[in-house]
Motif scaffolding. Structure first.
Motif, PDB file in Angstrom:
ATOM      1  N   LEU A   1      -6.764  -4.446 -11.226  1.00  0.00           N
ATOM      2  CA  LEU A   1      -6.521  -3.013 -11.139  1.00  0.00           C
ATOM      3  C   LEU A   1      -7.583  -2.431 -10.221  1.00  0.00           C
ATOM      4  CD1 LEU A   1      -4.891  -0.600 -12.289  1.00  0.00           C
ATOM      5  CD2 LEU A   1      -6.558  -0.502 -14.155  1.00  0.00           C
ATOM      6  N   SER A   2      -7.189  -1.581  -9.280  1.00  0.00           N
ATOM      7  CA  SER A   2      -8.181  -1.079  -8.330  1.00  0.00           C
ATOM      8  C   SER A   2      -8.039   0.415  -8.116  1.00  0.00           C
ATOM      9  CB  SER A   2      -8.066  -1.806  -6.982  1.00  0.00           C
ATOM     10  OG  SER A   2      -7.067  -1.222  -6.172  1.00  0.00           O
ATOM     11  N   CYS A   3      -9.097   1.002  -7.552  1.00  0.00           N
ATOM     12  CA  CYS A   3      -9.094   2.436  -7.275  1.00  0.00           C
ATOM     13  C   CYS A   3      -8.110   2.789  -6.173  1.00  0.00           C
ATOM     14  CB  CYS A   3     -10.502   2.909  -6.909  1.00  0.00           C
ATOM     15  SG  CYS A   3     -11.192   2.139  -5.419  1.00  0.00           S
ATOM     16  N   GLY A   4      -7.665   1.801  -5.399  1.00  0.00           N
ATOM     17  CA  GLY A   4      -6.711   2.065  -4.326  1.00  0.00           C
ATOM     18  C   GLY A   4      -5.282   1.702  -4.658  1.00  0.00           C
ATOM     19  N   SER A   5      -5.052   1.137  -5.861  1.00  0.00           N
ATOM     20  CA  SER A   5      -3.702   0.664  -6.194  1.00  0.00           C
ATOM     21  C   SER A   5      -3.178   1.189  -7.518  1.00  0.00           C
ATOM     22  CB  SER A   5      -3.690  -0.870  -6.246  1.00  0.00           C
ATOM     23  OG  SER A   5      -4.447  -1.346  -7.359  1.00  0.00           O
ATOM     24  N   TRP A   6      -3.981   1.963  -8.233  1.00  0.00           N
ATOM     25  CA  TRP A   6      -3.635   2.286  -9.623  1.00  0.00           C
ATOM     26  C   TRP A   6      -2.364   3.119  -9.757  1.00  0.00           C
ATOM     27  CZ3 TRP A   6      -3.445   7.340 -11.349  1.00  0.00           C
ATOM     28  CH2 TRP A   6      -4.043   8.301 -10.528  1.00  0.00           C
ATOM     29  N   VAL A   7      -2.064   3.999  -8.788  1.00  0.00           N
ATOM     30  CA  VAL A   7      -0.826   4.788  -8.873  1.00  0.00           C
ATOM     31  C   VAL A   7       0.383   3.857  -8.775  1.00  0.00           C
ATOM     32  CG1 VAL A   7       0.579   6.564  -7.771  1.00  0.00           C
ATOM     33  CG2 VAL A   7      -1.888   6.890  -7.982  1.00  0.00           C
ATOM     34  N   LYS A   8       0.330   2.910  -7.859  1.00  0.00           N
ATOM     35  CA  LYS A   8       1.401   1.916  -7.739  1.00  0.00           C
ATOM     36  C   LYS A   8       1.550   1.133  -9.037  1.00  0.00           C
ATOM     37  CE  LYS A   8       2.756  -2.134  -4.994  1.00  0.00           C
ATOM     38  NZ  LYS A   8       2.876  -3.040  -6.154  1.00  0.00           N
ATOM     39  N   ASP A   9       0.430   0.742  -9.639  1.00  0.00           N
ATOM     40  CA  ASP A   9       0.479  -0.011 -10.895  1.00  0.00           C
ATOM     41  C   ASP A   9       1.119   0.810 -12.011  1.00  0.00           C
ATOM     42  OD1 ASP A   9      -0.681  -2.299  -9.853  1.00  0.00           O
ATOM     43  OD2 ASP A   9      -2.707  -1.620 -10.262  1.00  0.00           O
ATOM     44  N   MET A  10       0.812   2.099 -12.055  1.00  0.00           N
ATOM     45  CA  MET A  10       1.431   2.953 -13.070  1.00  0.00           C
ATOM     46  C   MET A  10       2.941   2.992 -12.902  1.00  0.00           C
ATOM     47  SD  MET A  10      -1.000   6.260 -13.770  1.00  0.00           S
ATOM     48  CE  MET A  10       0.288   6.950 -14.806  1.00  0.00           C
ATOM     49  N   LEU A  11       3.394   3.156 -11.671  1.00  0.00           N
ATOM     50  CA  LEU A  11       4.830   3.212 -11.417  1.00  0.00           C
ATOM     51  C   LEU A  11       5.503   1.879 -11.730  1.00  0.00           C
ATOM     52  CD1 LEU A  11       4.729   5.259  -8.108  1.00  0.00           C
ATOM     53  CD2 LEU A  11       5.744   6.013 -10.265  1.00  0.00           C
ATOM     54  N   ASP A  12       4.781   0.781 -11.497  1.00  0.00           N
ATOM     55  CA  ASP A  12       5.352  -0.548 -11.736  1.00  0.00           C
ATOM     56  C   ASP A  12       5.425  -0.901 -13.221  1.00  0.00           C
ATOM     57  OD1 ASP A  12       5.681  -0.966  -9.038  1.00  0.00           O
ATOM     58  OD2 ASP A  12       3.852  -2.157  -8.793  1.00  0.00           O
ATOM     59  N   TRP A  13       4.447  -0.432 -14.009  1.00  0.00           N
ATOM     60  CA  TRP A  13       4.302  -0.959 -15.361  1.00  0.00           C
ATOM     61  C   TRP A  13       4.435   0.065 -16.476  1.00  0.00           C
ATOM     62  CZ3 TRP A  13       4.831  -5.924 -15.294  1.00  0.00           C
ATOM     63  CH2 TRP A  13       4.396  -6.656 -14.180  1.00  0.00           C
ATOM     64  N   ASN A  14       4.251   1.340 -16.194  1.00  0.00           N
ATOM     65  CA  ASN A  14       4.347   2.350 -17.256  1.00  0.00           C
ATOM     66  C   ASN A  14       5.704   3.042 -17.157  1.00  0.00           C
ATOM     67  OD1 ASN A  14       4.115   4.480 -19.063  1.00  0.00           O
ATOM     68  ND2 ASN A  14       1.946   4.823 -18.608  1.00  0.00           N
ATOM     69  N   MET A  15       6.624   2.632 -18.001  1.00  0.00           N
ATOM     70  CA  MET A  15       7.980   3.168 -17.942  1.00  0.00           C
ATOM     71  C   MET A  15       8.059   4.618 -18.412  1.00  0.00           C
ATOM     72  SD  MET A  15       9.770   0.843 -16.545  1.00  0.00           S
ATOM     73  CE  MET A  15       8.287   0.521 -15.571  1.00  0.00           C
ATOM     74  N   LEU A  16       7.022   5.108 -19.074  1.00  0.00           N
ATOM     75  CA  LEU A  16       7.006   6.504 -19.498  1.00  0.00           C
ATOM     76  C   LEU A  16       6.609   7.442 -18.361  1.00  0.00           C
ATOM     77  CD1 LEU A  16       5.408   6.245 -23.064  1.00  0.00           C
ATOM     78  CD2 LEU A  16       7.821   6.621 -22.479  1.00  0.00           C
ATOM     79  N   CYS A  17       6.030   6.892 -17.303  1.00  0.00           N
ATOM     80  CA  CYS A  17       5.662   7.707 -16.139  1.00  0.00           C
ATOM     81  C   CYS A  17       6.898   7.866 -15.260  1.00  0.00           C
ATOM     82  CB  CYS A  17       4.527   7.050 -15.361  1.00  0.00           C
ATOM     83  SG  CYS A  17       3.974   8.013 -13.936  1.00  0.00           S
ATOM     84  N   LYS A  18       7.522   9.027 -15.343  1.00  0.00           N
ATOM     85  CA  LYS A  18       8.799   9.246 -14.672  1.00  0.00           C
ATOM     86  C   LYS A  18       8.642   9.674 -13.218  1.00  0.00           C
ATOM     87  CE  LYS A  18      11.022   8.161 -18.339  1.00  0.00           C
ATOM     88  NZ  LYS A  18      11.723   6.854 -18.383  1.00  0.00           N
ATOM     89  N   LYS A  19       7.630  10.476 -12.946  1.00  0.00           N
ATOM     90  CA  LYS A  19       7.417  10.986 -11.595  1.00  0.00           C
ATOM     91  C   LYS A  19       5.927  11.044 -11.296  1.00  0.00           C
ATOM     92  CE  LYS A  19      11.727  12.268 -10.433  1.00  0.00           C
ATOM     93  NZ  LYS A  19      12.442  11.876  -9.203  1.00  0.00           N
ATOM     94  N   VAL A  20       5.595  10.893 -10.018  1.00  0.00           N
ATOM     95  CA  VAL A  20       4.226  11.099  -9.547  1.00  0.00           C
ATOM     96  C   VAL A  20       4.267  12.114  -8.413  1.00  0.00           C
ATOM     97  CG1 VAL A  20       2.217  10.072  -8.418  1.00  0.00           C
ATOM     98  CG2 VAL A  20       3.439   8.790 -10.196  1.00  0.00           C
ATOM     99  N   VAL A  21       3.435  13.135  -8.521  1.00  0.00           N
ATOM    100  CA  VAL A  21       3.299  14.139  -7.466  1.00  0.00           C
ATOM    101  C   VAL A  21       1.873  14.061  -6.947  1.00  0.00           C
ATOM    102  CG1 VAL A  21       3.356  16.589  -6.885  1.00  0.00           C
ATOM    103  CG2 VAL A  21       5.024  15.651  -8.506  1.00  0.00           C
ATOM    104  N   ILE A  22       1.715  13.836  -5.660  1.00  0.00           N
ATOM    105  CA  ILE A  22       0.386  13.714  -5.056  1.00  0.00           C
ATOM    106  C   ILE A  22       0.154  14.916  -4.151  1.00  0.00           C
ATOM    107  CG2 ILE A  22      -1.126  12.310  -3.609  1.00  0.00           C
ATOM    108  CD1 ILE A  22       0.442   9.856  -4.551  1.00  0.00           C
TER     109      ILE A  22
END
Length: 272
Positions: free
Chosen positions: A122-143
């Motif tokens: 898990l890294s400071c540059g990849s964590w948003v991607k990891d959330m989208l890949d693995w946390n099914m409760l995370c429906k949307k990401v707004v940056i």
């Protein structure tokens, strides 16, 4: 919009109407918070993480296990200061505690969606991607606030779940209301990396954006008025420098930013 308008203009109740108060958690990795005046509050919860290895920038499986133990007794529903941007991946660990579908709103100069250099890390540059890949409760990401150059590097397959929002558009409540109805699902978790700010407003370890502190506060006030927030974290501290003068200057600038952001957040009760 002046500071008083930020605190009173909207439908949220004032904090005097609260029945509960969210905990303020300080995750101390680098020791920098000891130099920031805002953190000198005996009601804050300090979690000493200085002894943890394998956590700076990249976090291996053992580091993740240790960090999960450190935060095990504390809820996602809180205000978490998580040190420098090298530890921004902690947002994933805090949001893993949520048990309801949610959207993630990230204020960051970087999308943090790069594939990690090392598999299983898990890294400071990849964590948003990891959330989208693995946390099914995370429906949307707004940056909000990412550079156009870095936005273009986001893989196309995430286009349906990731949206980017500009400072100019978000500054208007009507614009956010329309955007929110189209893209936000459920309650939101807010993650703020101070590298979205210009160097006069915060000093960080990474290249920075152009927001002033007041502009960021205005954007946050709109979100806090319009959304049900279920957790918040703030990072972007600057690691110690080689000179005492620079170290004191950086701590003063970052402490002021943290103090102002905390004051704004705690003036609302709509996120309780």
């Amino acid at each position: 919009m002046n500071k008083q308008e930020l605190l009173t203009n909207g439908r949220c109740k004032k904090k005097a109407d609260r029945e509960t108060v969210w905990p303020v958690v300080i995750m101390n990795f680098t020791g920098v918070y000891a130099h920031e005046v805002f953190a000198r509050n005996n009601q804050f919860i300090w979690l000493d993480c200085r002894h943890l290895s394998g956590t700076r920038g990249y976090c291996d499986k053992e580091g993740i296990r240790k960090l999960k133990r450190v935060i095990a007794g504390y809820p996602a529903e809180g205000i978490h200061f998580i040190d420098s941007g090298n530890y921004h991946y902690l947002t994933k660990l805090w949001t893993d505690k949520l048990r309801v579908p949610f959207s993630l709103i990230v204020f960051d100069h970087h999308p943090d969606m790069q594939p990690p250099l090392f598999k299983g890390m898990l890294s400071c540059g990849s964590w948003v991607k990891d959330m989208l890949d693995w946390n099914m409760l995370c429906k949307k990401v707004v940056i909000v606030g990412a550079s156009d150059k870095l936005i273009r590097t986001v893989p196309e397959e995430y286009g349906q779940r990731v949206s980017f929002y500009s400072e100019a558009t978000l500054a208007h409540e009507k614009g956010w209301r329309n955007f929110s109805s189209a893209y936000i699902e459920g309650p939101v978790y807010l993650s703020i990396d101070k590298d979205v700010l210009n160097p006069a407003s915060a000093v960080t370890d990474w290249d920075q954006g152009s927001f002033s502190l007041q502009e960021l506060e205005e954007l946050l006030a709109i979100v806090l008025r319009k959304e049900r927030v279920v957790g918040i974290d703030i990072c972007g501290e600057c690691s110690a420098t080689l000179t005492l003068f620079e170290e004191r200057r950086e701590a003063t600038v970052d402490s002021r930013a943290n103090k102002e952001l905390l004051k704004l957040i705690q003036s609302f009760s709509c996120f309780l």
